[in-house]
Write a protein that holds these residues in place. Structure first.
Motif, PDB file in Angstrom:
ATOM      1  N   THR A 110     -21.120 -11.163  -5.822  1.00 14.69           N
ATOM      2  CA  THR A 110     -20.564  -9.807  -5.864  1.00 14.69           C
ATOM      3  C   THR A 110     -19.256  -9.746  -5.084  1.00 14.69           C
ATOM      4  O   THR A 110     -18.281  -9.114  -5.522  1.00 14.69           O
ATOM      5  CB  THR A 110     -21.577  -8.802  -5.299  1.00 14.69           C
ATOM      6  OG1 THR A 110     -22.860  -9.004  -5.897  1.00 14.69           O
ATOM      7  CG2 THR A 110     -21.133  -7.379  -5.575  1.00 14.69           C
ATOM      8  N   ARG A 154     -25.036 -11.813  -3.111  1.00 16.82           N
ATOM      9  CA  ARG A 154     -23.998 -11.193  -2.280  1.00 16.82           C
ATOM     10  C   ARG A 154     -22.676 -11.951  -2.425  1.00 16.82           C
ATOM     11  O   ARG A 154     -21.605 -11.344  -2.496  1.00 16.82           O
ATOM     12  CB  ARG A 154     -24.437 -11.165  -0.812  1.00 16.82           C
ATOM     13  CG  ARG A 154     -25.738 -10.418  -0.574  1.00 16.82           C
ATOM     14  CD  ARG A 154     -25.931 -10.039   0.881  1.00 16.82           C
ATOM     15  NE  ARG A 154     -26.029 -11.179   1.762  1.00 16.82           N
ATOM     16  CZ  ARG A 154     -27.145 -11.825   2.056  1.00 16.82           C
ATOM     17  NH1 ARG A 154     -28.295 -11.417   1.528  1.00 16.82           N
ATOM     18  NH2 ARG A 154     -27.165 -12.852   2.878  1.00 16.82           N
ATOM     19  N   GLY A 174     -25.501  -5.108  -5.050  1.00 17.37           N
ATOM     20  CA  GLY A 174     -25.313  -6.555  -5.011  1.00 17.37           C
ATOM     21  C   GLY A 174     -24.765  -7.054  -3.687  1.00 17.37           C
ATOM     22  O   GLY A 174     -25.080  -8.160  -3.249  1.00 17.37           O
ATOM     23  N   ARG A 204     -18.357 -12.231 -12.234  1.00 16.68           N
ATOM     24  CA  ARG A 204     -17.448 -12.951 -11.332  1.00 16.68           C
ATOM     25  C   ARG A 204     -16.738 -14.076 -12.073  1.00 16.68           C
ATOM     26  O   ARG A 204     -15.513 -14.254 -11.946  1.00 16.68           O
ATOM     27  CB  ARG A 204     -18.240 -13.518 -10.150  1.00 16.68           C
ATOM     28  CG  ARG A 204     -17.402 -14.371  -9.224  1.00 16.68           C
ATOM     29  CD  ARG A 204     -18.246 -15.119  -8.218  1.00 16.68           C
ATOM     30  NE  ARG A 204     -17.428 -15.967  -7.367  1.00 16.68           N
ATOM     31  CZ  ARG A 204     -17.922 -16.781  -6.427  1.00 16.68           C
ATOM     32  NH1 ARG A 204     -19.225 -16.856  -6.222  1.00 16.68           N
ATOM     33  NH2 ARG A 204     -17.105 -17.531  -5.708  1.00 16.68           N
ATOM     34  N   MET A 217     -24.012 -10.314 -11.899  1.00 16.19           N
ATOM     35  CA  MET A 217     -22.869 -10.488 -10.993  1.00 16.19           C
ATOM     36  C   MET A 217     -22.213 -11.854 -11.175  1.00 16.19           C
ATOM     37  O   MET A 217     -20.979 -11.986 -11.099  1.00 16.19           O
ATOM     38  CB  MET A 217     -23.319 -10.306  -9.535  1.00 16.19           C
ATOM     39  CG  MET A 217     -23.778  -8.899  -9.207  1.00 16.19           C
ATOM     40  SD  MET A 217     -22.491  -7.687  -9.573  1.00 16.19           S
ATOM     41  CE  MET A 217     -23.429  -6.174  -9.599  1.00 16.19           C
ATOM     42  N   ILE A 272     -22.698  -2.345  -7.719  1.00 17.76           N
ATOM     43  CA  ILE A 272     -21.915  -3.302  -6.935  1.00 17.76           C
ATOM     44  C   ILE A 272     -22.373  -3.278  -5.476  1.00 17.76           C
ATOM     45  O   ILE A 272     -22.568  -4.325  -4.847  1.00 17.76           O
ATOM     46  CB  ILE A 272     -20.414  -2.976  -7.030  1.00 17.76           C
ATOM     47  CG1 ILE A 272     -19.911  -3.143  -8.466  1.00 17.76           C
ATOM     48  CG2 ILE A 272     -19.610  -3.866  -6.087  1.00 17.76           C
ATOM     49  CD1 ILE A 272     -19.847  -4.555  -8.954  1.00 17.76           C
TER      50      ILE A 272
END
Length: 1053
Positions: free
Chosen positions: A351, A348, A339, A312, A308, A336
Motif C-alpha cells: 500500500t 502495508r 491497507g 502497486r 494492493m 487504502i
C-alpha cells in the motif's frame, strides 16, 4: 577445406583441436550452399570431433568454449540446411544420431553450475528444433512425431528440473501453446505452484510469460468477437489470483515480483478484470468473521493484499496515471488506510508502494497522498522485521523523497515561467507556490514525527527507522548549491533539543544506531557547530576516553564514534592540546596546509597511544589487573576507527602494536579457555593461582602417534580426575577503577586477551588496506615499507597457524585477507611473491609430520585452513591459478590413505584444508575439477582406523555433497531439489563411476561374508548417500555408457 578436415582428424591436443573446430565454423562461408557436398561432409566430421571432445574435456573454461562452439555448429547447420541436399537433411533430422547426441548434451548440461553454459544449452536446443523444422517442411509441427515425443518427455519430467522450463519455452515458440494445453490444461497452475522456490522462480516466470504471449496471440488471431479475452483470463488470470489470495508467503512474493509485472506488460487490459474480482472478493462478506477471512490477517494477505499488490505493480509500470485516479475509479481512500495498518506487513508495504511509486519521477505528490503517508509513518516506525524496515526506508527515500525533490524542480521552473508570462498550455490544478509550500509543510511534519520517536528509551527498531529516514532526507535534499533550489533543508529544523537527541543515540548498545547517528551528524556538520561550546567538547572528550577503557565491549564502540565526531570539529578540547604540547611543535608553519581533520586525527591517535602504552605497562606487570581495570582493546579499536577517516597522503605510520606480546600466550594455548599466564607481580601471581582450575591441555600433536581404541564398558575414575583438580574458587578479587574491589574470572582475562588480539589484527589489516606502500626505501609517496609488510605478515602467520581459540584466528583471518588482497595488486615484485612463499612454507611444514610442530592438528586444524584460504583466494581469478593447482595436487596426495602412522597428522591437516577450500565460494568453478579426487579421499579416509581421520573425512564428504548437489533447501534429506540424474552426475565426474562401482562391490562382498554376523563396511553409508541422490531420468537413453544398471545388483545384496 581439405586441410581443415585433415587438421580436425589429426593427433593434436584437445584444446588445440577445439579451437581448430571453432576456426572452421567461423571462417568458412556456410550460407547459400556455397560449400557444396565437401562442406556438408566437413560439417558432419566437425560434429563428431566435438562429441569426442565433450567426453574428454572437464576443465570449466574449455567446457564453456565447447558449448559455444556447439552452438555455433548448430547455427552453421541451419545455414546449410536452408539450401542443402536431401541426404544432409536425413543426417540432421530429429531421428538422426547427431541430433540424438546433441539432445544428450543438452540434457546433461542444462543444470550445469555455470550460467553461461546453461544459456548455450538453450541456444543449442532452440537450433535443434529449427533444424528439424527445416528437414520436415510441409508437416504439421504440432503433430509431428519428433516434436510430440519431445513434448511428452519434457512434461513427464518433474518441475524442479530447471532445464525443463527452458526447453518448454523453446517448444512453445516453435509449435505453439495449444498442443501443450491440450495435453494438460492445469499447466499454468502447476508452474505457479513451484514459484515458492526461489531457484526456480526466474525460469518459471519466463516460461509463463512465453506461454501467455503465445496464447494471447493465438486467441486474438482466431477470434471473431471479444469473447477470447474471457478464455485468456480463465486460463491465466484465475490461477494467478488464487495464488495471490491463498498461496503461501514465498509464492505470493515471487509471483508479485517476477510474474505479475510481465503479465501486466503483456496485457494491461487485464488489470481492470483483476481489480474487479479482488474488490468483489474483499467486499463480498460483511460479517466480522467472514470479513476477517476475506481481508486477510497477520498470516495471510487475503484479497485486500492481492488488490494492493496488483495496483502497486500497475502504477509502478505506468498502467495507472496517478494514485488519485486509482482511488476515484477502483478503490476508496478508506480501503487504502485499511491497507496501511493491515496486520500483514507486506500488505502495508504494498500500500505504501502504491502511494510512493510512479513510473514518472517528476509526478507531483498529491495532498491526499501526503496525508496517507504521514498516517503510515505514525504507526509503522516500530516494525520488528529488519526486512520490512529496509523496504519502508527504501521506498520513502528512492520513491517518495526523490520524487518530491525532482517534481519540486519542475514546480520551480513552472513558477518562474508563470511569473514572466501566462503560459498558453493548460494550467495545473493549483499554483506551483502552493504545491511547494505543501511539500515544505509535509517534510517538516515528517521530521517532527521522526525526532519525537528518538526519545530516551525508545526501541531499537524505532530508532533505526527514524535515523535511516532522517539520513535519507538529509541526503536527498542537499544544501543549495550550483543553482539548484531545494524545497526543504533538514538543518533548518535542527535545534538544541534535537541535536541532544542525536548525541544520545551514541549511548545505544546497537552499533547500527551509532553509525546512523554519526552519519547524520556528519551531514549536518555546519549546523551543529552552534550547539557545541568548549565545555561541551571537553565533557565529550573525557567521556570518550573513559568509555575507551571500559570492560563492556559496546562502550569502546561508543568511544570510537564520539572521538570520530570530535575529530571533525574545528577545535579539539584545550586539555588535549595541553597534554600534547611536545607534539604541537610538529604543526608549525610548514603544516598549516594540513586539514583540520588530519590534525585532529593525529592528535587523538597520539593521545590514545600514550594511554595505550601505560596500559601495556600495567598488563606486563599484572594481566589480571589489566583485565579488571584497563583492558587494551578499547584503545586499539578507537585507533582503528580514527585511522579509517584519516587522509592517506599525509598519514604517518602507526606501528604501536606491542600489546600482542602480552596476550599471545593465552590465545596460542591448546586450552585457551582456561590458561592464564603468570604475572610478574608476586601478589597478583598468587591471586592468579586461585583461578587455575581449568582442565590441562591434552590436544597436542602426539595425540595421533598411537591408535586408541575404546573397549566396550571401559570407564575412567572420576574421583581420580577430581582429586587432581584444585578445589578453589574460579575468581579472584582485584582492585578496579577508583579502588573498588571486583571479581576477575578466567573468562574475563580470556575476553581481554582475545579481544585485544582481535583489535590488533583488524588494525594491522586496516593499515595494510589504507596506507600506500613504499616500493623502494627512497620513495616518499608510500608509508609502509617492505620490511613492515613482511613483519605484519609474520604476525598473522604466527597467530593463524598456532592459535587454538576460534574467535582469535577467525578475526586474524579477516585482517590477513586484507593484507593478501593488497599484496596481489602491489607493483613490488618481492611483495607479490610473498603469498607464494608463505604457501610453500606452510605446505612443507604440513608434509613433514613432525609431532613437535606447533601446528594445531585438533580443532579441525584451527587456523591453518583459514591461512591457506586467504593465500589462494588472493590469486587473480583471470590468471592460470597455478597456486591453486599445485596446492590441490599436494593436498590430495596427502589426504589419501597411507600405511605410515607418522603421516596421520599430515592427512588430517590435508582433509581439513580441502574441506575449507571446497566451501570457499570465492574459488567458484575453479575448484570443480578437484571434486572427484576429494570425494575419493573422503570415502577412503572413512575406512581409516584413526578416529581423527574418519572425523575429518566425514566433514569433507558433507561439504562435497553440498558442493555437488547444492545447499539443502527442504526438510527431506533426499529432496528432489538436491538430486541429479545418474547421467548428469557421472558426465560431470566420470572418474567416480568406476570408483563408486568398485567400492560398492567391496561393500557388497563384505555384507555377504559367511561369518553369520552383521558386518557393515565403513564406506557403506557414504556410498549409499551418494547413490541415493541419483535418479533415472526419462531423457536418459537406454544405451548410455554411464547407466546406473550395474549398481543395482550390489545395492540389492
Amino acid at each position: 577445406m581439405s586441410s581443415c578436415r585433415n587438421l580436425c582428424c589429426a593427433e593434436v591436443p584437445g584444446s588445440a583441436l577445439l579451437f581448430l573446430c571453432q576456426g572452421t565454423l567461423a571462417m568458412l562461408d556456410w550460407q547459400n550452399g556455397s560449400m557444396g557436398p565437401c562442406g556438408e561432409a566437413l560439417l558432419l566430421d566437425t560434429a563428431h570431433v566435438l562429441f569426442t571432445l565433450s567426453s574428454r574435456i572437464k576443465e570449466s573454461t574449455l567446457e564453456m568454449f565447447l558449448s559455444r562452439i556447439l552452438a555455433s555448429w548448430t547455427n552453421s547447420a541451419i545455414y546449410v540446411l536452408e539450401s542443402s541436399s536431401p541426404s544432409l537433411k536425413n543426417s540432421l533430422n530429429g531421428n538422426s544420431s547427431i541430433v540424438e547426441r546433441l539432445l544428450g548434451y543438452v540434457y546433461t548440461h542444462w543444470e550445469h553450475p555455470l550460467d553461461a553454459l546453461r544459456h548455450q544449452t538453450k541456444v543449442i536446443f532452440s537450433n535443434l528444433l529449427r533444424m528439424h523444422q527445416l528437414t520436415a517442411e510441409g508437416a504439421d509441427l504440432a503433430t509431428e512425431p519428433f516434436f510430440w515425443g519431445l513434448t511428452e518427455s519434457l512434461l513427464r519430467l518433474e518441475w524442479h528440473v530447471k532445464g525443463k522450463y527452458t526447453c518448454l519455452g523453446c517448444l512453445v515458440e516453435c509449435i505453439g501453446i495449444e498442443r501443450i494445453l491440450a495435453v494438460d490444461k492445469t499447466i499454468p497452475s502447476q508452474i505457479l505452484e513451484v514459484m515458492g522456490e526461489q531457484p526456480l522462480v526466474p525460469y518459471a516466470s519466463d516460461l509463463l510469460e512465453t506461454m501467455f504471449k503465445n496464447h494471447k496471440s493465438h486467441l486474438k488471431s482466431q477470434a471473431v468477437d471479444s469473447t477470447w479475452i474471457d478464455q485468456l483470463h480463465e486460463t491465466w488470470i484465475s490461477p494467478l489470483l488464487f495464488i495471490l489470495c491463498e498461496g503461501n508467503l514465498d509464492q505470493k512474493s515471487y509471483v508479485i515480483d517476477y510474474y505479475l509485472p510481465k503479465l501486466l506488460n503483456c496485457s494491461p487490459e487485464s488489470l481492470s478484470y483483476m481489480v474487479k474480482i479482488l474488490q468483489t472478493s474483499a467486499d463480498a462478506k460483511t460479517d466480522q468473521e467472514q470479513s476477517f477471512l476475506s481481508l486477510g490477517s497477520c498470516n495471510s494477505r487475503g484479497a485486500l493484499g492481492a488488490l494492493m499488490a496488483c495496483l502497486r505493480t500497475a502504477r509502478a509500470h505506468g498502467h495507472l496515471q496517478s494514485a488519485t485516479d486509482t482511488w476515484g475509479s477502483l478503490v476508496s481512500s478508506a480501503r487504502i488506510r485499511q491497507g496501511l495498518i493491515h496486520q500483514h506487513c507486506q500488505v502495508r508495504i504494498d500500500t505504501l508502494g502504491l502511494l510512493c511509486e510512479s513510473n514518472r519521477s517528476t509526478e507531483i505528490v498529491s495532498t491526499e497522498e501526503m496525508e496517507l503517508i504521514q498516517f503510515f509513518i505514525t504507526y509503522n516506525l516500530n516494525n520488528q522485521s529488519p526486512g520490512v524496515r529496509q523496504q519502508i526506508c527504501s521506498l520513502l527515500k528512492k520513491k517518495l523523497f526523490c520524487r518530491i525533490q525532482e517534481s519540486s524542480q519542475v514546480l520551480y521552473k513552472l513558477e518562474q515561467s508563470m511569473s514572466k508570462h501566462e503560459p498558453e498550455n493548460e494550467l495545473p490544478n493549483q499554483h506551483p507556490s502552493v504545491s511547494l509550500q505543501q511539500y515544505k509543510n509535509f517534510m517538516s511534519s515528517i521530521c517532527s514525527s521522526l525526532f519525537e520517536a528518538l526519545f530516551p528509551g525508545s526501541s531499537y527498531p524505532t530508532r533505526f527507522s527514524a535515523l535511516t529516514i532522517l539520513g535519507s532526507i538529509a541526503e536527498v535534499f542537499p544544501v543549495e548549491e550550483g543553482g539548484i533550489q531545494t524545497v526543504y533543508l533538514l538543518s533548518h529544523d535542527i535545534d538544541a533539543g534535537r541535536f541532544q537527541a542525536l548525541m544520545e543515540c551514541f549511548a545505544s548498545t546497537f552499533e547500527d544506531v551509532k553509525v546512523l547517528a554519526f552519519d547524520l551528524l556528519m551531514k549536518l556538520t555546519k549546523t551543529v557547530v552552534q550547539f557545541q561550546g568548549s565545555e561541551k567538547l571537553q565533557d565529550l572528550f573525557q567521556a570518550a576516553l573513559e568509555l575507551s577503557t571500559s570492560t563492556k565491549p559496546h562502550d569502546c564502540v561508543t568511544a570510537s564514534y564520539l572521538l570520530n565526531f570530535l575529530i571533525w570539529q574545528d577545535a579539539l578540547p584545550s586539555p588535549l592540546s595541553a597534554r600534547l604540547q611536545t607534539q604541537q611543535v610538529a604543526y608549525g608553519d610548514g603544516e598549516k596546509s594540513a586539514s583540520v581533520v588530519e590534525r585532529n586525527t593525529l592528535m587523538v591517535i597520539k593521545c590514545l597511544l600514550e594511554n595505550l602504552e601505560e596500559e601495556i605497562s600495567q598488563a606486563e606487570n599484572s594481566l589480571l589487573q589489566a583485565a579488571a581495570s584497563c583492558p587494551m582493546y578499547g584503545r586499539v579499536h578507537c585507533v582503528t576507527g580514527a585511522l579509517q577517516k584519516l587522509p592517506l597522503n599525509s598519514l604517518q605510520l602507526v606501528s604501536e602494536w606491542r600489546d600482542e606480546t602480552v596476550v599471545s600466550p593465552v590465545i596460542q594455548s591448546s586450552s585457551p579457555e582456561g590458561l592464564i599466564p603468570m604475572d610478574t607481580d608476586s601478589e597478583s601471581a598468587s591471586r592468579l593461582q586461585m583461578i587455575l582450575n581449568e582442565i590441562q591441555p591434552r590436544d597436542s600433536n602426539d595425540y595421533f602417534s598411537d591408535v586408541k581404541i575404546v573397549k566396550e564398558r571401559d570407564s575412567f575414575d572420576l574421583e581420580d580426575l577430581n582429586a587432581s583438580m584444585p578445589n578453589t574458587d574460579t575468581s579472584a578479587e582485584i582492585k578496579g577503577k577508583g579502588g573498588k574491589t571486583c571479581d576477575v574470572t578466567a573468562q574475563m582475562v580470556l575476553v581481554c586477551c582475545w579481544r585485544s588480539m582481535k583489535e590488533v589484527a583488524l588494525l594491522l589489516g586496516t593499515l595494510c588496506q589504507l596506507l600506500p606502500m613504499r616500493s623502494v626505501p627512497e620513495s616518499y609517496g608510500g608509508l609502509l615499507t617492505v620490511e613492515q609488510v613482511k613483519d605484519i605478515g609474520d604476525y598473522f602467520k604466527q597467530h593463524l597457524l598456532q592459535s587454538r581459540h576460534r574467535g582469535a584466528f577467525e578475526l586474524a583471518y579477516t585482517g590477513f585477507v586484507k593484507l593478501t588482497e593488497i599484496l596481489s595488486r602491489c607493483p613490488n615484485v618481492s611483495l607479490q611473491k610473498l603469498p607464494e612463499q608463505w604457501l610453500w612454507n606452510v605446505l612443507e611444514e604440513i608434509k613433514c609430520s613432525d609431532p613437535s610442530s606447533k601446528l594445531c592438528a585438533t580443532r579441525r586444524s584451527a587456523g591453518i585452513p583459514f591461512y591457506i584460504q586467504a593465500l589462494l583466494a588472493s590469486e587473480p581469478k583471470k590468471g592460470k591459478m597455478d597456486l591453486l593447482k599445485i596446492t590441490m595436487k599436494e593436498l590430495i596426495s596427502l589426504a589419501g590413505p597411507t600405511d605410515d602412522s607418522q603421516s596421520t597428522v599430515s592427512q588430517v591437516h590435508a582433509l581439513n584444508i580441502l574441506r575449507a577450500l571446497y566451501r570457499d565460494t570465492r574459488l567458484r568453478e575453479n575448484i570443480i575439477p578437484y571434486v572427484t579426487d576429494g570425494a575419493k579421499a573422503a570415502i577412503l579416509g572413512f575406512t581409516s582406523p584413526v578416529w581423527a581421520v574418519r572425523n575429518s573425512s566425514t566433514l569433507l564428504f558433507s561439504t562435497l555433497i553440498t558442493r555437488i548437489f547444492g545447499v539443502k533447501r527442504g526438510s527431506d534429506e533426499l529432496s528432489k531439489k538436491n538430486r541429479l540424474t545418474g547421467r548428469e552426475f557421472f558426465s560431470r565426474f566420470p572418474e567416480l563411476y568406476p570408483f563408486l562401482l568398485k567400492q560398492l562391490e567391496a561393500v557388497a562382498n563384505t555384507v555377504d561374508s559367511d561369518s553369520g554376523e552383521l558386518n557393515r563396511h565403513p564406506s557403506m553409508f557414504l556410498l549409499l548417500l551418494v547413490l541415493g541422490r541419483l535418479y533415472p531420468s526419462p531423457m536418459d537413453g537406454s544405451s548410455s555408457a554411464l547407466s546406473m544398471a550395474p549398481f543395482v545388483p550390489f545395492i540389492m545384496r
